[in-house]
Design a protein around this motif. Structure first.
Motif, short mmCIF file in Angstrom:
data_model
loop_
_atom_site.label_atom_id
_atom_site.label_comp_id
_atom_site.label_asym_id
_atom_site.label_seq_id
_atom_site.Cartn_x
_atom_site.Cartn_y
_atom_site.Cartn_z
N ALA A 61 25.92 41.52 -1.22
CA ALA A 61 24.77 41.07 -1.99
C ALA A 61 23.58 41.98 -1.68
O ALA A 61 23.53 42.60 -0.62
CB ALA A 61 24.44 39.62 -1.63
N PRO A 62 22.61 42.06 -2.59
CA PRO A 62 21.44 42.91 -2.36
C PRO A 62 20.74 42.56 -1.06
O PRO A 62 20.48 41.39 -0.78
CB PRO A 62 20.54 42.61 -3.57
N GLY A 63 20.49 43.57 -0.25
CA GLY A 63 19.78 43.37 1.00
C GLY A 63 20.61 42.78 2.13
O GLY A 63 20.08 42.51 3.21
N LYS A 64 21.92 42.61 1.87
CA LYS A 64 22.79 42.01 2.90
C LYS A 64 23.90 42.99 3.27
O LYS A 64 24.23 43.90 2.52
CB LYS A 64 23.38 40.69 2.41
N GLU A 65 24.49 42.76 4.44
CA GLU A 65 25.62 43.57 4.86
C GLU A 65 26.88 43.18 4.10
O GLU A 65 27.01 42.05 3.62
CB GLU A 65 25.85 43.40 6.37
N ARG A 66 27.78 44.14 4.01
CA ARG A 66 29.07 43.86 3.40
C ARG A 66 29.81 42.80 4.21
O ARG A 66 29.81 42.83 5.44
CB ARG A 66 29.89 45.14 3.33
N GLU A 67 30.44 41.89 3.52
CA GLU A 67 31.15 40.77 4.15
C GLU A 67 32.60 40.75 3.70
O GLU A 67 32.89 40.85 2.52
CB GLU A 67 30.48 39.44 3.75
N GLY A 68 33.51 40.63 4.65
CA GLY A 68 34.91 40.46 4.33
C GLY A 68 35.16 39.00 3.99
O GLY A 68 34.94 38.14 4.84
N VAL A 69 35.58 38.70 2.78
CA VAL A 69 35.74 37.31 2.37
C VAL A 69 37.19 36.85 2.42
O VAL A 69 37.44 35.66 2.65
CB VAL A 69 35.15 37.04 0.97
N SER A 70 38.12 37.76 2.20
CA SER A 70 39.52 37.36 2.23
C SER A 70 40.40 38.60 2.39
O SER A 70 40.01 39.70 2.03
CB SER A 70 39.91 36.64 0.93
N CYS A 71 41.57 38.38 2.98
CA CYS A 71 42.53 39.47 3.04
C CYS A 71 43.93 38.89 3.14
O CYS A 71 44.11 37.73 3.50
CB CYS A 71 42.26 40.43 4.20
N ILE A 72 44.90 39.73 2.78
CA ILE A 72 46.30 39.34 2.81
C ILE A 72 47.09 40.48 3.41
O ILE A 72 46.90 41.65 3.06
CB ILE A 72 46.79 38.96 1.39
N SER A 73 47.96 40.14 4.35
CA SER A 73 48.71 41.17 5.05
C SER A 73 49.92 41.59 4.22
O SER A 73 50.28 40.96 3.22
CB SER A 73 49.18 40.65 6.40
#
Length: 124
Positions: A40-52
């Motif tokens: 989001a603008p002004g925010k750090e990148r966030e990992g929201v989901s992942c799949i192995s």
């Protein structure tokens, strides 16, 4: 040449749903751990989901747990992110990433290939 392309973003009202797709060319997504990230603008990148690989491990951040679902469609060489009960704070550019690793990771530095992103805006 490896390319990841996200699609499915857009404008949705709070409480609505969107389904993001990450389509790949030049690699087989089933051979990679796949992550979805947002910024989001002004925010750090966030990992929201992942799949192995082999779908053994799936991760959701606390902010999306119970609302987002990640899955693979191997026939189409895509990874999906179903997003339900969307909130204004979910507004961000969403990126998919592929990592040459077995176990998925919520850290962007663990991924080798990235898409260009798709905008998700949640607003009334």
């Amino acid at each position: 040449q490896v390319q990841l392309v996200e699609s499915g973003g857009g404008l949705v009202q709070p409480g609505g749903s969107l389904r993001l797709s990450c389509a790949a060319s030049g690699l087989t997504l089933d051979d990679y751990a796949i992550g979805w990230f947002r910024q989001a603008p002004g925010k750090e990148r966030e990992g929201v989901s992942c799949i192995s690989r082999s779908d053994i491990t799936i991760y959701y951040s606390d902010s999306v747990k119970g609302r987002f679902t990640i899955s693979r469609d191997n026939a189409k060489n895509t990874v999906l992110l179903q997003m339900n009960s969307l909130k204004p704070e979910d507004t961000a550019v969403y990126y998919c990433a592929a990592g040459r690793r077995y176990i998925c990771s919520r850290y962007g530095s663990d991924y080798n290939y990235w898409g260009q992103g798709t905008q998700v805006t949640v607003s009334s």
